[in-house]
Every structure is written in structure tokens, then in C-alpha cells.
Design a protein around this motif. Sequence first.
Motif, PDB file in Angstrom:
ATOM      1  N   PRO A  30       1.019  -1.171  -0.080  1.00  9.79           N
ATOM      2  CA  PRO A  30      -0.025   0.077  -0.062  1.00  9.79           C
ATOM      3  C   PRO A  30       0.901   1.201  -0.002  1.00  9.79           C
ATOM      4  CG  PRO A  30      -0.740  -1.366   1.536  1.00  9.79           C
ATOM      5  CD  PRO A  30       0.444  -2.141   1.122  1.00  9.79           C
ATOM      6  N   ARG A  72      -3.205   0.868  -9.351  1.00  4.75           N
ATOM      7  CA  ARG A  72      -4.504   0.774  -8.486  1.00  4.75           C
ATOM      8  C   ARG A  72      -4.876  -0.569  -8.053  1.00  4.75           C
ATOM      9  NH1 ARG A  72      -6.215   5.595  -6.934  1.00  4.75           N
ATOM     10  NH2 ARG A  72      -6.187   7.134  -8.634  1.00  4.75           N
ATOM     11  N   ARG A  73      -5.400  -0.898  -7.157  1.00  8.66           N
ATOM     12  CA  ARG A  73      -5.677  -2.257  -6.410  1.00  8.66           C
ATOM     13  C   ARG A  73      -6.366  -3.126  -7.574  1.00  8.66           C
ATOM     14  NH1 ARG A  73      -5.631  -5.178  -1.359  1.00  8.66           N
ATOM     15  NH2 ARG A  73      -6.878  -6.803  -1.429  1.00  8.66           N
ATOM     16  N   ARG A  74      -7.318  -2.387  -8.297  1.00  9.32           N
ATOM     17  CA  ARG A  74      -8.216  -3.144  -9.190  1.00  9.32           C
ATOM     18  C   ARG A  74      -7.456  -3.567 -10.481  1.00  9.32           C
ATOM     19  NH1 ARG A  74      -9.421   2.332 -10.536  1.00  9.32           N
ATOM     20  NH2 ARG A  74     -11.558   2.464  -9.579  1.00  9.32           N
ATOM     21  N   GLU A  80     -10.785  -8.661  -6.880  1.00 11.93           N
ATOM     22  CA  GLU A  80     -11.070  -8.100  -5.553  1.00 11.93           C
ATOM     23  C   GLU A  80     -11.568  -6.836  -5.457  1.00 11.93           C
ATOM     24  OE1 GLU A  80      -7.631  -8.855  -2.919  1.00 11.93           O
ATOM     25  OE2 GLU A  80      -7.527 -10.891  -3.788  1.00 11.93           O
ATOM     26  N   SER A  81     -12.769  -6.570  -5.039  1.00  5.20           N
ATOM     27  CA  SER A  81     -13.390  -5.216  -5.173  1.00  5.20           C
ATOM     28  C   SER A  81     -13.166  -4.245  -3.950  1.00  5.20           C
ATOM     29  CB  SER A  81     -14.771  -5.317  -5.303  1.00  5.20           C
ATOM     30  OG  SER A  81     -15.531  -6.079  -4.315  1.00  5.20           O
ATOM     31  N   GLN A  82     -12.681  -4.969  -2.722  1.00  4.39           N
ATOM     32  CA  GLN A  82     -12.415  -4.170  -1.494  1.00  4.39           C
ATOM     33  C   GLN A  82     -11.051  -3.242  -1.970  1.00  4.39           C
ATOM     34  OE1 GLN A  82     -11.396  -6.691   1.487  1.00  4.39           O
ATOM     35  NE2 GLN A  82     -13.242  -6.526   2.576  1.00  4.39           N
ATOM     36  N   ARG A  83     -11.332  -1.958  -1.541  1.00  2.00           N
ATOM     37  CA  ARG A  83     -10.330  -0.945  -1.714  1.00  2.00           C
ATOM     38  C   ARG A  83      -9.827  -0.768  -3.347  1.00  2.00           C
ATOM     39  NH1 ARG A  83      -8.989  -3.911   2.764  1.00  2.00           N
ATOM     40  NH2 ARG A  83      -7.204  -4.831   1.626  1.00  2.00           N
ATOM     41  N   ALA A  84     -10.648  -0.913  -4.199  1.00  5.15           N
ATOM     42  CA  ALA A  84     -10.315  -0.875  -5.370  1.00  5.15           C
ATOM     43  C   ALA A  84      -9.475   0.276  -5.945  1.00  5.15           C
ATOM     44  CB  ALA A  84     -11.541  -1.206  -6.450  1.00  5.15           C
ATOM     45  N   ASP A  85      -9.748   1.320  -5.473  1.00  2.00           N
ATOM     46  CA  ASP A  85      -9.202   2.698  -5.871  1.00  2.00           C
ATOM     47  C   ASP A  85      -7.973   2.816  -5.097  1.00  2.00           C
ATOM     48  OD1 ASP A  85     -11.024   3.198  -7.808  1.00  2.00           O
ATOM     49  OD2 ASP A  85     -12.510   4.079  -6.416  1.00  2.00           O
ATOM     50  N   ASP A  86      -7.730   2.183  -4.067  1.00  2.00           N
ATOM     51  CA  ASP A  86      -6.239   2.472  -3.454  1.00  2.00           C
ATOM     52  C   ASP A  86      -5.071   2.179  -4.161  1.00  2.00           C
ATOM     53  OD1 ASP A  86      -8.237   2.785  -1.129  1.00  2.00           O
ATOM     54  OD2 ASP A  86      -7.149   1.246   0.213  1.00  2.00           O
ATOM     55  N   TYR A  88      -1.120   1.262  -4.863  1.00  2.00           N
ATOM     56  CA  TYR A  88      -0.193   0.170  -4.340  1.00  2.00           C
ATOM     57  C   TYR A  88       0.962   0.424  -5.168  1.00  2.00           C
ATOM     58  CZ  TYR A  88      -3.720  -2.203  -1.645  1.00  2.00           C
ATOM     59  OH  TYR A  88      -4.621  -2.506  -0.797  1.00  2.00           O
TER      60      TYR A  88
END
Length: 147
Positions: A30, A72-74, A80-86, A88
Motif C-alpha cells: 500500500p 490501483r488495486r483493481r 477483488e473489489s475491496q479498496r479497488a481505488d487504493d 499500491y
Amino acid sequence: MYADDRVLVAVMNRKRDFDIAMQKRWYRIPQVKMRRGLNAEYVAFFMSRKVFGERGGSIAYFARITGLELARRRDLLPNESQRADDLYYKVQFRDLIEKDPPIENFPARSISFIRTTWDRFVSAETISDLYSVADFYVDRVYYALRG
């Protein structure tokens, strides 16, 4: 490999992440956890005992970093949709090398990320050794010239 090379120890707590690291040679960190930047030549992995059982509870693998990008996580984990915009760091590296012997977490301490140096990493027997302030690690120039 130089004594001053920087090593970032990250926690590996999902088997899926380990499979990606072994097969695709990358790991996600992250961006919010690395506000000062990643700044390391090597990445090492503390394997969670909860997930990896007997193989866990120690720093068991490491690799030389070959690339770094922000994603982006996505884009890294599309299913995996959790925290997709975070955001990394996608840390790319050469093949994982097994640390033999592994660096043990004794006495047990909570770990998230550890920044250390190559000379501490290769000589460490326990996690505490990664933080050593012994003269040899602190005054490298003196000990190198004393030679």
C-alpha cells in the motif's frame, strides 16, 4: 550486494500473494504505508505463521528488486473489489530466494514493515538483529578501513 544496500521486510499473510510472488515475481505494498517512498534494493518477506503454519513465523524469502510502479488495486487484483481505488506499489523482483536459515521472530513481536540494511539482513538470526546498532553496522567506514 553491498553492506549499505537497503532491505524492506514486508509481511506475507495470504497464500494467493505468495503464489503471485513465486509465479509472477511481484508483490503489492500500500502506497499509504510507504509515505517516504519504497527506497530499497531488496524486498524480504516475513511469512505469517497464522497462514503458513510451520513454514511461517520467520523471514523465509527475499529477492532483488528490479522494478517499481504505482497502480490501483483493481488493476493488480481485478477479482477483488475491496479498496479497488487504493494505490499500491507494484514491486517487481527476480526469483524469490529462500533465506537459509530463515530469520526467526523470537521473541515474538508484531511486524508490519521493517527497513534494514543488507549486512544486518544476511547476518541476522532473529528479527531483533535487523535493528542492531552495533558499531560494526553503524560505523562501517571505520571497520572497513581498519581492515
